[in-house]
Design a protein around this motif. Sequence first.
Motif, PDB file in Angstrom:
ATOM      1  N   GLU A   1      -0.612   5.313  -6.787  1.00 26.28           N
ATOM      2  CA  GLU A   1      -1.917   5.966  -6.722  1.00 26.28           C
ATOM      3  C   GLU A   1      -2.719   5.405  -5.575  1.00 26.28           C
ATOM      4  OE1 GLU A   1      -3.259   7.172 -11.201  1.00 26.28           O
ATOM      5  OE2 GLU A   1      -3.655   5.147 -10.490  1.00 26.28           O
ATOM      6  N   LYS A   2      -3.324   6.273  -4.821  1.00 27.36           N
ATOM      7  CA  LYS A   2      -4.272   5.819  -3.820  1.00 27.36           C
ATOM      8  C   LYS A   2      -5.593   6.505  -4.122  1.00 27.36           C
ATOM      9  CE  LYS A   2      -0.520   5.239  -0.507  1.00 27.36           C
ATOM     10  NZ  LYS A   2       0.373   5.031  -1.623  1.00 27.36           N
ATOM     11  N   TYR A   3      -6.668   5.866  -3.692  1.00 21.91           N
ATOM     12  CA  TYR A   3      -7.976   6.421  -4.047  1.00 21.91           C
ATOM     13  C   TYR A   3      -8.203   7.749  -3.346  1.00 21.91           C
ATOM     14  CZ  TYR A   3      -9.574   4.615   0.464  1.00 21.91           C
ATOM     15  OH  TYR A   3      -9.730   4.366   1.800  1.00 21.91           O
ATOM     16  N   ASP A   4      -8.995   8.611  -3.964  1.00 20.16           N
ATOM     17  CA  ASP A   4      -9.391   9.853  -3.302  1.00 20.16           C
ATOM     18  C   ASP A   4     -10.845  10.199  -3.609  1.00 20.16           C
ATOM     19  OD1 ASP A   4      -7.887  12.341  -5.609  1.00 20.16           O
ATOM     20  OD2 ASP A   4      -9.270  10.671  -5.938  1.00 20.16           O
ATOM     21  N   VAL A   5     -11.513   9.302  -4.318  1.00 23.11           N
ATOM     22  CA  VAL A   5     -12.899   9.618  -4.689  1.00 23.11           C
ATOM     23  C   VAL A   5     -13.816   9.598  -3.472  1.00 23.11           C
ATOM     24  CG1 VAL A   5     -13.416   7.205  -5.301  1.00 23.11           C
ATOM     25  CG2 VAL A   5     -14.751   9.042  -6.304  1.00 23.11           C
ATOM     26  N   PHE A   6     -13.522   8.650  -2.516  1.00 26.81           N
ATOM     27  CA  PHE A   6     -14.277   8.617  -1.264  1.00 26.81           C
ATOM     28  C   PHE A   6     -13.315   8.743  -0.092  1.00 26.81           C
ATOM     29  CE2 PHE A   6     -17.893   7.692  -3.589  1.00 26.81           C
ATOM     30  CZ  PHE A   6     -17.807   6.511  -4.321  1.00 26.81           C
ATOM     31  N   ALA A   7     -13.847   9.062   1.107  1.00 26.74           N
ATOM     32  CA  ALA A   7     -13.021   9.126   2.317  1.00 26.74           C
ATOM     33  C   ALA A   7     -12.731   7.710   2.813  1.00 26.74           C
ATOM     34  CB  ALA A   7     -13.758   9.914   3.412  1.00 26.74           C
TER      35      ALA A   7
ATOM     36  N   ASP B   1     -15.383   5.741   4.492  1.00 22.08           N
ATOM     37  CA  ASP B   1     -16.446   5.150   3.690  1.00 22.08           C
ATOM     38  C   ASP B   1     -15.998   3.850   3.033  1.00 22.08           C
ATOM     39  OD1 ASP B   1     -17.535   8.427   2.729  1.00 22.08           O
ATOM     40  OD2 ASP B   1     -18.517   7.008   4.111  1.00 22.08           O
ATOM     41  N   VAL B   2     -14.706   3.735   2.833  1.00 18.89           N
ATOM     42  CA  VAL B   2     -14.195   2.580   2.080  1.00 18.89           C
ATOM     43  C   VAL B   2     -13.736   1.463   3.011  1.00 18.89           C
ATOM     44  CG1 VAL B   2     -12.425   1.813   0.457  1.00 18.89           C
ATOM     45  CG2 VAL B   2     -13.501   4.058   0.181  1.00 18.89           C
TER      46      VAL B   2
ATOM     47  N   GLU C   1     -16.375  -0.640   5.560  1.00 15.37           N
ATOM     48  CA  GLU C   1     -17.188  -1.735   5.004  1.00 15.37           C
ATOM     49  C   GLU C   1     -16.351  -2.976   4.815  1.00 15.37           C
ATOM     50  OE1 GLU C   1     -20.272   0.347   2.104  1.00 15.37           O
ATOM     51  OE2 GLU C   1     -19.781  -1.710   1.518  1.00 15.37           O
TER      52      GLU C   1
ATOM     53  N   ARG D   1       0.828  -1.208   0.000  1.00 15.03           N
ATOM     54  CA  ARG D   1       0.000   0.000   0.000  1.00 15.03           C
ATOM     55  C   ARG D   1       0.860   1.255   0.000  1.00 15.03           C
ATOM     56  NH1 ARG D   1      -4.265   1.119  -0.915  1.00 15.03           N
ATOM     57  NH2 ARG D   1      -5.614   2.628   0.066  1.00 15.03           N
TER      58      ARG D   1
END
Lengths: 489, 123
Positions: free
Chosen positions: A99-105, A108-109, A112, A94
């Motif tokens: 690239e790491k995601y930034d579309v959601f906080a 939120d990811v 779940e 990791r």
Amino acid sequence: MPEHGTRVSTGIDGLDEVLSGGFIPQRSYMLRGDPGTGKTIVGMHYLVAGVDNDETALFVNLEERQAEIERNAESLGFDLDGVEFLDLTPSAARFAEEEKYDVFAPSDVEQESFIQDVVDRVEELEPDRVFFDPLTQLWYITPDEHQFREQVLSAIRFFVERGTTVLFTSEAVGHAAETHLEYLADGTVELAYTEAGRTVSVPKFRGSDVDRGPHSVRIDETGLSVYPKLRPGHHETWFESEPISSGIPELDALLHGGLERGTVTIISGPTGVGKTTMGTQFMKEASGRGERSAIYTFEESMQTFLNRSRAVNIPVNEMLERGTLIVEEIEPLDYSPHRFARKVRDQVEEEGTEIVMIDGISGYEVSIRGGEDELTRELHTLCRYLKNMGATTILIDEVGTITGEFTATGGKISYVADNLVFLRHIEFQGELRKVIGVLKKRMSDYERTLREFAITEHGIQVGEPLTELRGILSGAPELADEQAVETLQ
Amino acid sequence: MTTGNALILTVAKNDENLSLLGDLLDERGYDPRTVNSLAEFEQAVSAGPSVDLAVVDVDGLSRDVWAYCDELDEQGVPILAMTGTRPDATRREGREHGVRVVLEKPTGPAELTEAIQSLVERG
């Protein structure tokens, strides 16, 4: 699954004792403490105890990788082979990802995914006990405090309804997350590392009485041990309060029979006067009756003690071989008062030891790591226990100068004793001699006079009462009249 | 056409973003078509009006992205743009190229779903 009504062992005897048997099944418990206080080690004991009991034990690790945990466990002598793992730590890959995601906080990811991973594993294994380390990590993947509480509460319910006993750690002392966790848990076990050493306490435990502590903790190559605070009132046995003879008629006469069972005697005097030998004399006589004694030497090496005793006709080697004597050298810095008390308890309760000598109080005081009040309190507790168990206790107390002004005992500890026997050097007619006297004896009367004594290769010899001298306690006595010279010579 | 089976063209250069968006749309009952480069975006657009909505994460894509948005707009496809770097500028520019909604990253799944639903229903 543990039987209904039984407790879930923590895997640590002393901690089970403190918790009146262990955790209550199908409840949740928080283990709190600063980094390095031993929380993960407690978890390992807990899980291994489950495996040993043929239970399914699950380690949910959120910070340390499984490989590291297993390595640490091995170095502490734990075998985690039968323990199931759910590794929820972020992978090293990791960090290396460009690239790491930034579309959601993250809340939120990750949340779940976390929940799903836990649910899947639990449904697969149906664990009897689970260890979350640390559960406070959940705080960073929930959007707010309200959701954090909800998630933890529903997680606890999820486990408990499936019959699992949950132990989780909190890494963030003082953090809001910890406050929520403490509120939601059925009990809290707190590890600390203070000036007085490592401790464990139980500030909260629903559904049962516990001994809140603090109690001593030790971490070594065998893992974590808990030494519960000694509660003398919880221990009692019936015994005959008879005097124990010293084997020396003159000494018995001084004491009107000897030292009574279940009493505490302080033998005090300056260095080299023979306090330890005097105490050991009672043990020599007891050994002849087949009774067992224990000497805890805080100040002298065992070898020196054995050599000295043999030189004055106390057959310590035979006593050791027969099992009527045990001598233990105690390094005070290695022992807390609770750990030492546990050692003494084991001797008394499991080996049937009837006479206990602590040589000396100054060395014992070093292990207290507190002030004089603390020494008095701990010594009082230990002596109280020994009295309740009918053991005869001898405390060696070095006081004063070789001669000169008389001091009965050092500090405030004299109140702990039922009997006070003092030994003194005196200078008489150009020679250094020794005298013995009794200052206090609770269970019987005693001779008010002093007697001269000598320690020779044949043993202790005690003379007649020194009625002809006066000013003995000054260290430089005078004769009352001429006739007394013959008595002394 | 119900919102439940709407075909949604999902564009993002960041693979993780694309994956998360695709998963979310799938969970919500939509049919996501994911592309993660301008070349693929161009191909999808050139195929003609076949999608019901486009969700475009403009971060990391060159200004050519606006040209493809123009084509989608001519096809009557509503566009939702997402950005984490220049939300105001993206709103201004996007409006000129047919973008109807701009969401600032990170957004919440619920907020995104609501915006998509509204756009799909309006058509």
